[in-house]
Design a protein around this motif. Structure first.
Motif, PDB file in Angstrom:
ATOM      1  N   ILE A 134       0.877  -1.081   0.015  1.00  0.00           N
ATOM      2  CA  ILE A 134       0.047  -0.042   0.078  1.00  0.00           C
ATOM      3  C   ILE A 134       0.826   1.188  -0.032  1.00  0.00           C
ATOM      4  O   ILE A 134       1.739   1.482   0.883  1.00  0.00           O
ATOM      5  N   PHE A 135       0.710   2.162  -0.965  1.00  0.00           N
ATOM      6  CA  PHE A 135       1.494   3.125  -1.078  1.00  0.00           C
ATOM      7  C   PHE A 135       1.450   4.362  -0.100  1.00  0.00           C
ATOM      8  O   PHE A 135       0.214   4.614   0.438  1.00  0.00           O
ATOM      9  N   CYS A 136       2.538   4.634   0.549  1.00  0.00           N
ATOM     10  CA  CYS A 136       2.761   5.587   1.613  1.00  0.00           C
ATOM     11  C   CYS A 136       3.791   6.308   1.697  1.00  0.00           C
ATOM     12  O   CYS A 136       4.816   5.920   0.890  1.00  0.00           O
ATOM     13  N   LYS A 137       4.078   7.337   2.512  1.00  0.00           N
ATOM     14  CA  LYS A 137       5.071   8.121   2.651  1.00  0.00           C
ATOM     15  C   LYS A 137       5.476   8.427   4.041  1.00  0.00           C
ATOM     16  O   LYS A 137       4.292   8.953   4.795  1.00  0.00           O
ATOM     17  N   CYS A 138       6.502   8.561   4.659  1.00  0.00           N
ATOM     18  CA  CYS A 138       6.948   9.151   5.994  1.00  0.00           C
ATOM     19  C   CYS A 138       7.427  10.496   5.762  1.00  0.00           C
ATOM     20  O   CYS A 138       8.089  10.964   4.640  1.00  0.00           O
ATOM     21  N   PRO A 139       6.980  11.411   6.678  1.00  0.00           N
ATOM     22  CA  PRO A 139       7.575  12.834   6.368  1.00  0.00           C
ATOM     23  C   PRO A 139       9.154  12.961   6.694  1.00  0.00           C
ATOM     24  O   PRO A 139       9.680  12.306   7.351  1.00  0.00           O
ATOM     25  N   THR A 140       9.491  13.918   6.071  1.00  0.00           N
ATOM     26  CA  THR A 140      11.027  14.511   6.109  1.00  0.00           C
ATOM     27  C   THR A 140      11.449  15.010   7.301  1.00  0.00           C
ATOM     28  O   THR A 140      10.221  15.478   7.996  1.00  0.00           O
ATOM     29  N   VAL A 199       4.742  18.541  -2.103  1.00  0.00           N
ATOM     30  CA  VAL A 199       5.050  16.970  -1.877  1.00  0.00           C
ATOM     31  C   VAL A 199       4.826  16.427  -3.340  1.00  0.00           C
ATOM     32  O   VAL A 199       5.744  15.185  -3.343  1.00  0.00           O
ATOM     33  N   ASN A 200       3.772  16.628  -3.948  1.00  0.00           N
ATOM     34  CA  ASN A 200       3.317  15.655  -5.013  1.00  0.00           C
ATOM     35  C   ASN A 200       3.683  16.306  -6.557  1.00  0.00           C
ATOM     36  O   ASN A 200       3.540  15.660  -7.442  1.00  0.00           O
ATOM     37  N   GLY A 201       4.099  17.566  -6.595  1.00  0.00           N
ATOM     38  CA  GLY A 201       4.160  18.397  -7.699  1.00  0.00           C
ATOM     39  C   GLY A 201       2.871  18.797  -8.220  1.00  0.00           C
ATOM     40  O   GLY A 201       1.764  18.398  -7.806  1.00  0.00           O
ATOM     41  N   ASP A 202       2.617  19.295  -9.583  1.00  0.00           N
ATOM     42  CA  ASP A 202       1.135  19.780  -9.928  1.00  0.00           C
ATOM     43  C   ASP A 202       0.778  19.251 -11.049  1.00  0.00           C
ATOM     44  O   ASP A 202      -0.214  19.644 -11.622  1.00  0.00           O
ATOM     45  N   HIS A 203       1.262  18.014 -11.415  1.00  0.00           N
ATOM     46  CA  HIS A 203       0.899  17.180 -12.870  1.00  0.00           C
ATOM     47  C   HIS A 203       0.243  15.992 -12.254  1.00  0.00           C
ATOM     48  O   HIS A 203       0.535  15.035 -12.642  1.00  0.00           O
ATOM     49  N   ILE A 204      -0.691  16.058 -11.107  1.00  0.00           N
ATOM     50  CA  ILE A 204      -1.431  14.925 -10.754  1.00  0.00           C
ATOM     51  C   ILE A 204      -2.635  14.330 -11.768  1.00  0.00           C
ATOM     52  O   ILE A 204      -3.498  15.250 -11.951  1.00  0.00           O
ATOM     53  N   LYS A 205      -2.527  13.091 -11.889  1.00  0.00           N
ATOM     54  CA  LYS A 205      -3.518  12.601 -12.740  1.00  0.00           C
ATOM     55  C   LYS A 205      -4.421  11.491 -11.936  1.00  0.00           C
ATOM     56  O   LYS A 205      -4.171  11.140 -11.170  1.00  0.00           O
ATOM     57  N   PRO A 206      -5.684  11.244 -12.708  1.00  0.00           N
ATOM     58  CA  PRO A 206      -6.511  10.212 -11.845  1.00  0.00           C
ATOM     59  C   PRO A 206      -5.694   9.007 -11.700  1.00  0.00           C
ATOM     60  O   PRO A 206      -4.908   8.528 -12.335  1.00  0.00           O
ATOM     61  N   TRP A 207      -6.153   8.465 -10.612  1.00  0.00           N
ATOM     62  CA  TRP A 207      -5.554   7.244 -10.099  1.00  0.00           C
ATOM     63  C   TRP A 207      -4.293   7.154  -9.602  1.00  0.00           C
ATOM     64  O   TRP A 207      -3.424   6.631  -8.810  1.00  0.00           O
ATOM     65  N   ASP A 208      -3.577   8.434  -9.487  1.00  0.00           N
ATOM     66  CA  ASP A 208      -2.261   8.669  -8.638  1.00  0.00           C
ATOM     67  C   ASP A 208      -2.705   8.881  -7.355  1.00  0.00           C
ATOM     68  O   ASP A 208      -3.724   8.998  -6.885  1.00  0.00           O
ATOM     69  N   THR A 209      -1.558   8.135  -6.395  1.00  0.00           N
ATOM     70  CA  THR A 209      -1.783   8.179  -5.126  1.00  0.00           C
ATOM     71  C   THR A 209      -1.145   9.583  -4.602  1.00  0.00           C
ATOM     72  O   THR A 209      -0.016  10.104  -5.029  1.00  0.00           O
TER      73      THR A 209
END
Length: 607
Positions: free
Chosen positions: A162-168, A207-217
């Protein structure tokens, strides 16, 4: 009116254009992590919507993600653990996110969720239909390199990342405590997501950039979890009759257009599914029936050595005992209370064979382990059922955290701790090879009519230790660091979990709080200093229910010292269960010394 219709059609066009152009998540292999920038692991959450007929109860979702129902209910603002969920109910799922080495050079950040393959499952179907694109089939293939996706076996265990990330470190300094995993939907915008979570558009883009597309986490930075609102009830629109009439006409036209487009979309997907089924094979039903029959035969062969030791029940008996496995008979998860011949039993329903659990249970016999009475194999659905003795006072978790009227006394808690330690000492020292339980927690400790404790649920237990596995299982807040990071299986991982249970007995608090912070991390930091400061902090840590008892703080401090020793980050410096039993039984006059060399229960000092 024409403007309304034009706006509606334009929005609908954009929706379907996005839907058809994005058939797979653009990031298919996972999200990279860097040990130098983030922690190796952290507690975080995934935003999840309960959809489909099999996901409208908390039990099925907690089983899917291998967490307890209260751990989902609390952050999700749910008041009941058993009430049906509303369609599209929003939930926060707690995750243990880790930075994992997947090949010689690549580290990926994900939470390891164990899933058992059932008939008809593929990596793609489970990723999209069950986990709702919180992972992808490509990432499943990467994490499970030895498995062949087109040749999966029913009952096979697979890790779904399951995709996740920890804070820096920088994010933590800026009060970002969580990066919530959220799957970007075709109708979403970055601003709408920011509004839902109480975040900001700029912080999400950072955190994610501004080119987020459908189904991206999307990883949404927040300082604390927002309060999820319950689905609103259906209401009648207010307004004048003329306004309502215009809205109805516009809505009718829009629904009509939407219906046509849905029919076209349905035809497209039906055609696509037909082609897929042709590639897989036209005899899927025959294959599934054959697999079920073979599975039952294999299970019967596996458990044949247990037939003379345990009673073999008929499925009809268990159906009658549990009223057809009625939800009202649920004790916890997939365990049901049933009455057979006037006697109560706890009946555990399992998705596949119980050979490993039976193999371990048949060689253990101890008063502090829950006794197995018998089992059943259902030839129709290839399910297994284990029939255990029923313990009247339920789980230790319930007595500590869900019972406000009858709080356990300090003496009762200390006796429970000794019972658990005795049970663990038995499986660690008196079985050949040694047994590691791997899932010691308060919900797996059951209490009989005399409030004596017994260890239950050997579903994850392993016979033999000092092994290394990539198949990480367990419960958030109880997992030993070396097992989480390196997969090291040893009796010392049970010792660590026992230390967490001791902390719960002392504090009355849960292993993980509503914000996902682990109790052991706080305790280890507070109670590893000098003795006087420890005593001062202990008064603010002890459960209020026992603080005013006649027991001395010094006596509680001795047990706290044992707990901290169990939590030592170096497993070789944790005490054995033999030493722990000795220390607990002498807790009235024993002083334990905590140092870098670990725990020495034979160091006795007068006070």
């Amino acid at each position: 009116m024409s403007f309304f219709i034009l706006f509606f059609l334009l929005h609908l066009h954009n929706f379907f254009q996005l839907s058809f152009s994005q058939t797979l998540p653009p990031n298919t292999t996972g999200y990279a992590c860097d040990f130098n920038q983030t922690a190796t692991s952290c507690q975080t959450y995934a935003f999840f919507r309960a959809m489909g007929p099999n996901q409208l109860d908390l039990a099925s979702i907690s089983d899917l993600f291998s967490v307890s129902r209260p751990m989902i209910a609390k952050p999700s603002n749910l008041t009941s653990l058993t009430s049906p969920l509303s369609p599209n109910q929003s939930l926060f799922i707690p995750l243990t996110c880790t930075c994992n080495l997947v090949n010689t050079t690549t580290y990926l950040s994900y939470a390891k969720i164990n899933y058992t393959i059932k008939a008809g499952d593929t990596f793609y179907i489970v990723s999209t239909n069950l986990f709702h694109n919180l992972t992808t089939y490509q990432s499943v293939e990467i994490v499970n390199p030895t498995l062949v996706p087109i040749n999966l076996t029913i009952g096979q265990d697979v890790i779904f990342p399951i995709f996740c990330k920890c804070p820096t470190k920088t994010q933590l300094q800026n009060n970002v405590n969580y990066l919530i995993s959220y799957v970007f939907q075709p109708f979403d915008t970055i601003s709408s997501i920011a509004l839902i979570f109480g975040s900001s558009r700029n912080s999400i883009v950072e955190v994610n950039g501004d080119h987020i597309k459908p189904w991206d986490t999307v990883f949404v930075p927040v300082s604390r979890l927002p309060e999820l609102a319950q689905p609103p009830p259906t209401s009648v629109l207010s307004g004048s009759k003329s306004d309502r009439k215009g809205e109805v006409i516009g809505l009718g036209i829009g629904v009509g257009v939407c219906g046509v487009l849905l029919i076209l979309m349905g035809g497209f997907w039906a055609y696509r599914e037909t082609l897929w089924k042709q590639r897989v094979g036209k005899n899927k039903g025959d294959v599934e029936r054959k697999e079920t029959k073979v599975g039952v035969s294999v299970m019967m062969a596996d458990v044949s050595e247990c037939l003379d030791k345990y009673k073999v029940y008929r499925i009809e008996e268990l159906n009658e005992a549990t009223h057809g496995f009625d939800e009202r008979c649920v004790i916890q998860g997939s365990v049901f209370k049933g009455c057979i011949d006037g006697k109560l039993y706890a009946i555990k329903r399992m998705k596949w064979n119980a050979f490993e659990e039976l193999k371990i249970l048949q060689k253990v016999n101890h008063g502090n382990l829950v006794m197995l009475e018998g089992f059943c194999i259902d030839s129709d659905d290839a399910n297994c059922y284990l029939v255990y003795e029923y313990l009247e006072n339920g789980s230790l978790y319930t007595r500590l955290h869900d019972n406000e009227t009858e709080k356990l006394s300090w003496k009762a808690r200390l006796r429970i701790a000794v019972d658990i330690a005795n049970g663990l000492q038995y499986i660690h020292e008196h079985t050949i090879p040694r047994v590691v339980h791997k899932d010691i927690k308060t919900s797996n400790i059951l209490l009989d009519s005399q409030m004596r404790a017994k260890i239950a649920n050997f579903g994850l237990a392993k016979s033999g230790c000092n092994a290394i596995t990539m198949h990480i299982v367990g419960t958030q807040g109880y997992i030993a660091p070396e097992y989480l990071s390196d997969g090291i299986v040893s009796t010392k991982m049970d010792v660590f979990s026992f230390g967490v249970v001791l902390l719960e007995l002392i504090s009355g608090r849960e292993a993980v709080d509503e914000e996902g912070k682990a109790l052991w991390v706080e305790a280890y930091a507070k109670f590893s200093g000098d003795e006087e400061s420890q005593k001062h902090m202990l008064k603010g840590f002890i459960d209020d229910a026992i603080l005013n008892e006649s027991c001395l703080v010094d006596n509680v401090m001795k047990v706290m010292s044992i707990a901290v020793a169990c939590l030592h980050k170096d497993p070789s410096k944790r005490p054995s269960m033999v030493d722990i039993v000795y220390a607990l039984c002498k807790s009235d006059d024993l002083f334990t010394d905590i140092s870098e060399d670990g725990f020495s229960p034979r160091q006795v000092f007068a006070r």
